[in-house]
Design a protein around this motif. Structure first.
Motif, PDB file in Angstrom:
ATOM      1  N   LEU A 158    -105.853  53.511  36.379  1.00 26.58           N
ATOM      2  CA  LEU A 158    -106.232  53.317  34.715  1.00 26.58           C
ATOM      3  C   LEU A 158    -104.668  52.156  34.235  1.00 26.58           C
ATOM      4  CD1 LEU A 158    -106.099  54.305  31.848  1.00 26.58           C
ATOM      5  CD2 LEU A 158    -104.266  55.765  31.700  1.00 26.58           C
ATOM      6  N   GLY A 159    -103.498  52.391  35.178  1.00 20.10           N
ATOM      7  CA  GLY A 159    -102.404  51.349  35.132  1.00 20.10           C
ATOM      8  C   GLY A 159    -102.282  50.380  35.181  1.00 20.10           C
ATOM      9  N   SER A 160    -103.866  49.868  36.322  1.00 24.77           N
ATOM     10  CA  SER A 160    -103.557  48.310  36.862  1.00 24.77           C
ATOM     11  C   SER A 160    -104.958  47.612  35.425  1.00 24.77           C
ATOM     12  CB  SER A 160    -104.173  48.314  37.235  1.00 24.77           C
ATOM     13  OG  SER A 160    -105.469  49.040  38.123  1.00 24.77           O
ATOM     14  N   LEU A 161    -105.723  48.376  34.360  1.00 26.54           N
ATOM     15  CA  LEU A 161    -106.881  47.807  33.700  1.00 26.54           C
ATOM     16  C   LEU A 161    -106.022  47.026  32.301  1.00 26.54           C
ATOM     17  CD1 LEU A 161    -109.212  48.243  32.060  1.00 26.54           C
ATOM     18  CD2 LEU A 161    -108.224  50.152  30.618  1.00 26.54           C
ATOM     19  N   ALA A 162    -106.905  45.388  32.424  1.00 29.86           N
ATOM     20  CA  ALA A 162    -106.276  45.308  31.639  1.00 29.86           C
ATOM     21  C   ALA A 162    -107.325  45.296  30.356  1.00 29.86           C
ATOM     22  CB  ALA A 162    -106.840  43.580  32.010  1.00 29.86           C
ATOM     23  N   ILE A 163    -106.098  44.561  28.978  1.00 29.95           N
ATOM     24  CA  ILE A 163    -106.482  45.442  27.819  1.00 29.95           C
ATOM     25  C   ILE A 163    -105.725  44.061  26.590  1.00 29.95           C
ATOM     26  CG2 ILE A 163    -106.606  47.955  27.752  1.00 29.95           C
ATOM     27  CD1 ILE A 163    -104.011  48.420  26.637  1.00 29.95           C
ATOM     28  N   PRO A 164    -106.417  43.356  25.994  1.00 31.35           N
ATOM     29  CA  PRO A 164    -106.156  42.447  25.064  1.00 31.35           C
ATOM     30  C   PRO A 164    -104.778  42.707  24.525  1.00 31.35           C
ATOM     31  CG  PRO A 164    -108.303  43.213  24.676  1.00 31.35           C
ATOM     32  CD  PRO A 164    -107.425  44.668  25.460  1.00 31.35           C
TER      33      PRO A 164
ATOM     34  N   ASP B 206    -100.048  49.679  32.797  1.00 33.13           N
ATOM     35  CA  ASP B 206     -98.280  49.746  33.372  1.00 33.13           C
ATOM     36  C   ASP B 206     -97.609  49.229  32.428  1.00 33.13           C
ATOM     37  OD1 ASP B 206     -98.981  51.583  35.217  1.00 33.13           O
ATOM     38  OD2 ASP B 206     -99.134  51.097  37.263  1.00 33.13           O
ATOM     39  N   GLN B 207     -97.985  47.798  32.151  1.00 29.86           N
ATOM     40  CA  GLN B 207     -96.926  46.964  31.829  1.00 29.86           C
ATOM     41  C   GLN B 207     -96.452  46.561  30.910  1.00 29.86           C
ATOM     42  OE1 GLN B 207     -99.015  43.092  32.343  1.00 29.86           O
ATOM     43  NE2 GLN B 207     -98.018  42.510  33.933  1.00 29.86           N
ATOM     44  N   LEU B 208     -97.744  47.391  29.718  1.00 31.27           N
ATOM     45  CA  LEU B 208     -97.317  48.258  28.395  1.00 31.27           C
ATOM     46  C   LEU B 208     -96.912  49.464  28.065  1.00 31.27           C
ATOM     47  CD1 LEU B 208    -100.477  46.414  26.787  1.00 31.27           C
ATOM     48  CD2 LEU B 208     -98.154  45.429  26.764  1.00 31.27           C
ATOM     49  N   ALA B 209     -96.640  50.580  29.593  1.00 31.29           N
ATOM     50  CA  ALA B 209     -96.927  51.512  29.531  1.00 31.29           C
ATOM     51  C   ALA B 209     -95.360  52.377  29.441  1.00 31.29           C
ATOM     52  CB  ALA B 209     -96.918  52.142  30.473  1.00 31.29           C
ATOM     53  N   VAL B 210     -94.399  53.139  28.965  1.00 31.53           N
ATOM     54  CA  VAL B 210     -93.410  53.971  29.308  1.00 31.53           C
ATOM     55  C   VAL B 210     -93.186  54.734  30.373  1.00 31.53           C
ATOM     56  CG1 VAL B 210     -90.675  54.835  27.950  1.00 31.53           C
ATOM     57  CG2 VAL B 210     -92.317  52.805  26.932  1.00 31.53           C
ATOM     58  N   ASN B 211     -94.437  55.975  29.455  1.00 30.20           N
ATOM     59  CA  ASN B 211     -94.528  57.525  30.751  1.00 30.20           C
ATOM     60  C   ASN B 211     -95.733  56.573  30.706  1.00 30.20           C
ATOM     61  OD1 ASN B 211     -93.593  59.129  32.612  1.00 30.20           O
ATOM     62  ND2 ASN B 211     -92.615  60.031  31.229  1.00 30.20           N
ATOM     63  N   LYS B 212     -96.320  57.983  32.184  1.00 30.21           N
ATOM     64  CA  LYS B 212     -97.573  58.087  32.553  1.00 30.21           C
ATOM     65  C   LYS B 212     -97.433  59.573  33.118  1.00 30.21           C
ATOM     66  CE  LYS B 212     -99.596  55.376  35.251  1.00 30.21           C
ATOM     67  NZ  LYS B 212    -100.355  54.138  36.050  1.00 30.21           N
TER      68      LYS B 212
END
Length: 603
Positions: free
Chosen positions: A432-438, A298-304
């Motif tokens: 999915l929005g809260s998934l932590a990715i590097p 979610d932090q990196l997304a513009v739209n979902k």
């Protein structure tokens, strides 16, 4: 004896009946079998260690060998068990797979078999291997596909059709033995090659996973970081702060535009209503390399967005709609597409942007979470409701997220967060929005993705080579069998007894068997199963709770039913659940369904 068959029976037949070798005959399977009959349905799933294994269509591989990776167990029925030397013919499947055949060995002696299989009990004077190879060759050559009866979602070949309409070129007894010996010898050589090719495929798959893991953990670009440590300017932490700042500014601008369009003055405190993106949960996650940081989708997304649940069609002049089956091995497969009209009401909102991430939110537990990145193909493309699309900020490469989700780390996360209902697993957009990715710096993202792309290209080339090798092996098997059943694999012996003598021997064996008293088996009342088109019809006909799998069976969901039909029924299930028309409860290892009935009070 070709006159014993109708003209239709000989269409698409892969052998030349009129030029059969001396001593061979053309006959029917009904005349060379002591008994031909289908098995019985397994009923409720039973995968524990009680009962006997129950062979179903999926248990016969394309190579004609038995595969026991997925097996059900049932209570045995004396009259429906398999013996060593029986031939098992798959009578119901998709048109492409119906007709697969295998030979029962001593390992499968005593097994039960499905009603989608026909057992042929072969007399002593006929080689069971000969019959099994022959029938499987008819499937390989496409003969069974052209002589099956097509139903909704599947095809079948009745015992009568198999017994009386399929021509059998029968060699003399001695020649059958020589042929099987030669076939087994040649197939054994091919098997060794196939074994090596499949081993190579496993190693390539493992290497791909190893590569993904090293990429998302940072070890793949370790040397690059060392070389650039003195000139690096922006860290992942700085990049995330910049992305979040831009995200909030874009939201504020959008809201101001909305107020202006409605000719309204922004109310007091309106900026405080900014929806903060989900924070990444880093509990239990490994330490990242210097300069990297954990960020949420979610932090990196513009739209979902969720995809379209509208009914698609086969009109290729419309907009292609990607479905869960189009995501294969982290890439998009544009075969087997469905379409929506160009003027569909959800367009352009549900048209994909170049670089959108596609996440499969609903599937089996093994396949849920399949992920790929869409790249522009020069025309509009949409996607179905079981997929979620994510549009990312320009400062984050979507392949980073796709590689993480497809890696063993992503699969571990999927196993932890998925929910399962009625045999299907789900991971919703919130999770999915809260998934932590590097999140590495932009420059390192570019290097990392380029490195993986180059390595994946080499892996794909090697995989294509193994696939080609397996196809060539299949073609060789088919050619060997065609040569065998054309009388060209082994030399004929003019002193061999003609195959016509075998029919007299079979007749004598049948008469001897008929004199043996049969054990009495108590008759059980048969339960009638009515096939219905919708899940609602099935549940309406039931007064109480019904097992989900049993309900699906009544809708025609059986082994190897088409993906389209499965998607249709599960889509109906979701709609019924969402509209609160059904109850779902967990009962042991199974889900049960029940229609919610409303009491209407009469005035």
């Amino acid at each position: 004896m070709s006159e014993i068959f109708e003209k239709h029976d000989l269409q698409h037949f892969p052998l030349n009946i009129t030029e059969k070798p001396n001593g061979w005959i053309v006959t029917k399977f009904d005349l060379v079998s002591l008994k031909m009959e289908p098995g019985f349905a397994s009923g409720k799933q039973n995968q524990n260690e009680t009962g006997v294994p129950h062979l179903r269509p999926m248990n016969i591989g394309r190579n004609g060998k038995i595969e026991l990776e997925k097996i059900k167990r049932v209570l045995p029925r004396v009259e429906k068990t398999l013996k060593t030397g029986d031939v098992l013919f798959n009578n119901t499947n998709s048109p492409e797979l119906v007709g697969k055949t295998t030979l029962i060995s001593s390992s499968e002696n005593g097994y039960a078999f499905s009603n989608h299989m026909t057992r042929l009990r072969i007399p002593k004077c006929i080689s069971s291997e000969y019959i099994a190879y022959y029938l499987h060759f008819l499937w390989q050559s496409g003969y069974t596909k052209h002589h099956c009866t097509n139903h909704v979602n599947q095809a079948s070949i009745s015992t009568g059709t198999l017994g009386n309409s399929f021509p059998l070129l029968l060699a003399p007894e001695n020649e059958q033995i020589l042929m099987i010996y030669k076939i087994d010898e040649l197939f054994s050589e091919l098997d060794e090659g196939v074994k090596e090719l499949k081993s190579a495929q496993i190693k390539l798959s493992q290497y791909r996973q190893s590569l993904l893991k090293s990429a998302v953990e940072g070890s793949l670009t370790k040397n690059w970081r060392e070389a650039k440590k003195d000139i690096r300017k922006e860290t992942g932490e700085h990049l995330l702060a910049r992305i979040l700042k831009q995200r909030k500014e874009q939201w504020l601008q959008q809201k101001l535009a909305e107020f202006t369009e409605k000719d309204k003055i922004p109310p007091k405190g309106w900026k405080d209503k900014y929806p903060e993106p989900a924070q990444p949960d880093t509990t239990g996650l490994s330490e990242l390399p210097e300069g990297w940081i954990w960020a949420s989708i979610d932090q990196l997304a513009v739209n979902k967005r969720y995809g379209s649940s509208s009914k698609t069609n086969d009109d290729s002049s419309g907009v292609p709609v990607l479905r869960m089956g189009n995501i294969q091995d982290g890439k998009l497969d544009y075969s087997n597409l469905k379409y929506l009209p160009n003027d569909h009401k959800e367009f352009p909102d549900l048209l994909l942007n170049d670089g959108d991430l596609l996440f499969n939110r609903t599937n089996s537990a093994e396949l849920v979470g399949k992920t790929a990145v869409y790249r522009d193909i020069g025309k509009p493309v949409s996607y179905a409701s079981y997929l979620i699309s994510v549009t990312f900020t320009e400062y984050f490469l979507p392949e980073m997220a796709a590689h993480y989700i497809n890696s063993v780390l992503g699969k571990k996360w999927l196993a932890e967060v998925m929910t399962q209902t009625a045999g299907q697993a789900n991971v919703n957009g919130t999770k999915l929005g809260s998934l932590a990715i590097p999140l590495p710096p932009v420059a390192e993202q570019l290097v990392l993705i380029k490195e993986i792309k180059n390595e994946f290209y080499l892996i794909d080339q090697q995989i294509e080579a193994t696939v080609l090798g397996l196809k060539q092996s299949d073609a060789q098997r088919k050619n060997i069998l065609k040569s065998a059943f054309s009388g060209q694999l082994v030399p004929q012996n003019p002193n061999d007894e003609s195959a016509s003598v075998l029919l007299e021997k079979i007749k004598a064996e049948r008469e001897a068997l008929a004199k043996i008293p049969k054990p009495s088996i108590p008759n059980k009342p048969k339960k009638r199963v009515d096939m219905m088109d919708t899940l609602l019809e099935v549940l309406t006909a039931e007064d109480d709770w019904v097992d989900a799998q049993e309900a699906f069976k009544k809708c025609g969901i059986v082994d190897e039913t088409s993906t389209d039909r499965i998607e249709e029924i599960y889509s109906e299930l979701r709609k019924l659940e969402k509209s609160r028309k059904i109850n779902i409860q967990r009962c042991g290892d199974y889900d049960q369904l029940k229609l919610i009935t409303q009491n209407v009070e009469e005035n």
